[in-house]
Design an enzyme around this catalytic site. Sequence first.
Site, PDB file in Angstrom:
ATOM      1  NE  ARG A 262      65.135  14.222  61.665  1.00 59.35           N
ATOM      2  CZ  ARG A 262      65.845  13.708  62.015  1.00 59.35           C
ATOM      3  NH1 ARG A 262      66.956  13.238  61.530  1.00 59.35           N
ATOM      4  NH2 ARG A 262      65.769  12.865  59.882  1.00 59.35           N
TER       5      ARG A 262
ATOM      6  CE1 TYR B 138      55.659  21.429  85.275  1.00 54.86           C
ATOM      7  CE2 TYR B 138      57.150  20.177  84.598  1.00 54.86           C
ATOM      8  CZ  TYR B 138      55.923  21.415  84.385  1.00 54.86           C
ATOM      9  OH  TYR B 138      54.633  21.245  82.755  1.00 54.86           O
TER      10      TYR B 138
ATOM     11  CG  ASP C 244      64.807  21.732  86.263  1.00 52.48           C
ATOM     12  OD1 ASP C 244      65.011  22.720  85.917  1.00 52.48           O
ATOM     13  OD2 ASP C 244      63.505  21.091  85.348  1.00 52.48           O
TER      14      ASP C 244
ATOM     15  CE  LYS D 263      58.056  27.236  82.666  1.00 52.22           C
ATOM     16  NZ  LYS D 263      58.080  26.059  81.648  1.00 52.22           N
TER      17      LYS D 263
END
Length: 386
Positions: A51, A103, A175, A200
């Site tokens: 982690r 978005y 973004d 994406k």
Amino acid sequence: MDDKNLKFNSKAIHGGQSPDKAYGAVMPPIYQTSTYAQSTPGGHQGFEYSRSGNPTRAALESALASIENGSYGLGFASGLAAMDAVMKLLQPGDEVISTNDLYGGSYRLFKQVFEKFGITFHFTAMQDTQAIADLVNENTKLIWVETPTNPMMNIIDIKAVSAVAQKHKVLLAVDNTFATPYLQRPLDLGADIVMHSATKYLGGHSDVVAGALVVKDKALADKLLFIQNASGAVCGPMDSFLLLRGIKTLHVRMERHCQNGAGIANYLKTHPKIESVYWPGFEDHPNHNVAKAQMDGFGGMISFVPKGASFEDAISIVENLKLFTLAESLGGVESLAGHPASMTHASIPKTEREKSGVVDALIRLSVGIEDVEDLKADLDAALSAI
């Protein structure tokens, strides 16, 4: 090798990378482990628990920093997990300014998750920099920019917004999912934080879900690294490996996405059944000059509205497409079609959606890298159904 002297196409392949130290593997191995042996308490070889850090993720994070011209990259389990980490920099009473064309998942995170913790969000048309400046007050701590916007393809002037942010000592996050660093590098334009839904274009093959942040400032990086470790929404080793593989072909894929995007945008603009086409490459796009100045191309994302079409007509079109797949997401090698009002932006109230142009008949395309003539034929057949 100094990555800073490499051109982008070389950075995509070599940036932040070196052969694996154990056996010289050219591609970073998938270190599928949760923990690492220590010779004495605290005596380890740079990693203690996955982690907190993993060699495969570390290789990815170096690559992310390189292609965005940043100093520190952070890999997350999704784009929204990356956004969540940025929001956790804030305190109750802080205020955030963002675009009104956003978005749906970002809007949902802001309004339905973080607003109840005492953070106030303001949404405005960010193409007007003065509208942003007018909303800044002593409680403003973050400006969140999405450009090109999803799904209306508005372009926001990052340099101009950066001037406002710097004047008021406010963080600026961008973004960069739609443009990717192949077309746009926000840190070079004055942003403090770059975010990606790496699912994406960075991944590019619709086979991984991941997110990314890139920053230059060490103090800011340290805060985000603490949040990343404390909250735990990290990118796993297999996802990191797939994302690294995707980044190595980003430049060649984006070149074809841009070529095909231009072909489909111009095809739709002259089609007798199309009322409006939203793509920043058109000279009559209201933000074309800004796009031309801050981007190296116009991308493969396009939205359009058929003439006189209803909600049902739009559904009929996307259902009749064969080569374009009706699906969530974007940025893969295959072309995708979506209906924002019922899919990606369904979490935004209808009245708010329509204020920014997301009407019921709007269709969004992620133009892939197939033969553009086949894509045109597919659209033609689907449009003939209305």
